[in-house]
Write a protein that holds these residues in place. Structure first.
Motif, short mmCIF file in Angstrom:
data_model
loop_
_atom_site.label_atom_id
_atom_site.label_comp_id
_atom_site.label_asym_id
_atom_site.label_seq_id
_atom_site.Cartn_x
_atom_site.Cartn_y
_atom_site.Cartn_z
N TYR A 172 16.01 41.70 41.47
CA TYR A 172 14.87 42.07 42.30
C TYR A 172 14.82 43.59 42.36
N PHE A 173 13.63 44.11 42.52
CA PHE A 173 13.48 45.53 42.77
C PHE A 173 13.72 45.77 44.25
N PHE A 174 14.58 46.70 44.58
CA PHE A 174 14.94 46.98 45.97
C PHE A 174 14.19 48.22 46.44
N HIS A 175 13.40 48.07 47.47
CA HIS A 175 12.71 49.21 48.06
C HIS A 175 13.10 49.29 49.52
N GLN A 176 13.63 50.42 49.90
CA GLN A 176 14.06 50.61 51.28
C GLN A 176 13.08 51.55 51.97
N MET A 177 12.59 51.14 53.11
CA MET A 177 11.69 51.99 53.88
C MET A 177 12.53 52.83 54.82
N LYS A 178 12.54 54.12 54.58
CA LYS A 178 13.37 55.00 55.38
C LYS A 178 12.61 55.66 56.52
N ASN A 179 11.29 55.55 56.46
CA ASN A 179 10.45 56.12 57.51
C ASN A 179 9.52 55.04 58.06
N ARG A 180 9.19 55.19 59.31
CA ARG A 180 8.25 54.27 59.92
C ARG A 180 6.84 54.82 59.80
N VAL A 181 5.87 53.95 59.95
CA VAL A 181 4.48 54.36 59.88
C VAL A 181 4.19 55.39 60.97
N ASN A 207 5.23 58.30 61.28
CA ASN A 207 6.44 59.05 61.64
C ASN A 207 7.04 58.63 62.99
N ARG A 208 6.90 57.37 63.33
CA ARG A 208 7.53 56.88 64.55
C ARG A 208 9.04 56.94 64.39
N GLN A 209 9.73 57.09 65.50
CA GLN A 209 11.17 57.24 65.48
C GLN A 209 11.85 55.91 65.12
N LEU A 210 12.89 55.99 64.30
CA LEU A 210 13.68 54.81 63.97
C LEU A 210 14.49 54.37 65.18
N PRO A 211 14.81 53.10 65.29
CA PRO A 211 15.62 52.65 66.42
C PRO A 211 17.03 53.24 66.34
N ILE A 212 17.64 53.39 67.48
CA ILE A 212 19.02 53.88 67.54
C ILE A 212 19.94 52.72 67.15
N MET A 213 20.85 52.99 66.23
CA MET A 213 21.79 51.97 65.80
C MET A 213 23.20 52.41 66.08
N GLU A 214 24.03 51.45 66.34
CA GLU A 214 25.44 51.72 66.58
C GLU A 214 26.26 50.65 65.88
N ILE A 215 27.23 51.07 65.11
CA ILE A 215 28.11 50.13 64.43
C ILE A 215 29.27 49.83 65.37
N VAL A 216 29.48 48.54 65.61
CA VAL A 216 30.52 48.12 66.55
C VAL A 216 31.59 47.38 65.77
N ASP A 217 32.83 47.80 65.93
CA ASP A 217 33.96 47.13 65.31
C ASP A 217 34.34 45.96 66.20
N LEU A 218 34.01 44.75 65.77
CA LEU A 218 34.27 43.56 66.59
C LEU A 218 35.75 43.17 66.63
N ARG A 219 36.56 43.85 65.85
CA ARG A 219 38.00 43.55 65.88
C ARG A 219 38.66 44.17 67.11
N LYS A 220 37.98 45.12 67.73
CA LYS A 220 38.56 45.81 68.89
C LYS A 220 38.06 45.22 70.19
#
Length: 167
Positions: free
Chosen positions: A143-152, A154-167
């Motif tokens: 498949y061709f992979f296209h990643q959208m890095k910007n929102r329509v 120029n709306r702000q992207l959501p805040i993301m946080e990576i959580v280590d579930l082992r802790k």
């Protein structure tokens, strides 16, 4: 994603072809119908299980006879025999509701990919969280992979946080 879908469908209609958009759940349909109808007017047909048999039949024939050129529906909408199909969109392709486990067993996403192959038209698998199968197919260049890095707009992207579930 929706604006990308709308623009792709505009190009499809400009080429005098038909478009098919599969959505995972009926609850998403009214919101989408409003957006698509505001852009394409009375050119949008809808198929889903909450319609009466007569309503479904009317929508079906509107597409087959060319009165409507965009069909939006749940996974069973792909069984409408659309000639001159120019684009298939599977929105939220990762959703488990695309999988049919009763009677005729099939996966709507995978069936849409095959329909695109048979119809010689592109298939867009849209998702903010792609299925592992689709992600792997993209990484393997199936498949061709296209990643959208910007929102329509120029709306702000959501805040993301990576959580280590082992802790």
């Amino acid at each position: 994603k929706t604006e990308v879908y709308l623009r792709l469908l505009e190009q499809t209609l400009a080429n005098n072809q038909y478009g098919l958009m599969l959505v995972p759940e009926i609850s998403l349909t009214p919101q989408l119908i409003n957006r698509f109808s505001s852009r394409f007017g009375n050119n949008v047909a809808v198929l889903h299980s909450q319609l009466t048999d007569r309503e479904r039949t009317n929508q079906w024939w509107d597409v087959i006879e060319g009165r409507k050129k965009i069909l939006i529906g749940a996974r069973s909408a792909m069984f409408c025999p659309i000639e001159n199909l120019g684009l298939i969109i599977v929105d939220e392709e990762h959703e488990p509701s695309f999988k049919q486990d009763e009677k005729l067993k099939y996966h709507g996403r995978d069936a849409a990919v095959m329909l695109g192959k048979f119809s010689n038209c592109p298939v867009v698998l849209g998702s903010a969280t792609p299925s592992l199968e689709s992600y792997k197919n993209a990484k393997d260049k199936k498949y061709f992979f296209h990643q959208m890095k910007n929102r329509v707009a120029n709306r702000q992207l959501p805040i993301m946080e990576i959580v280590d579930l082992r802790k």
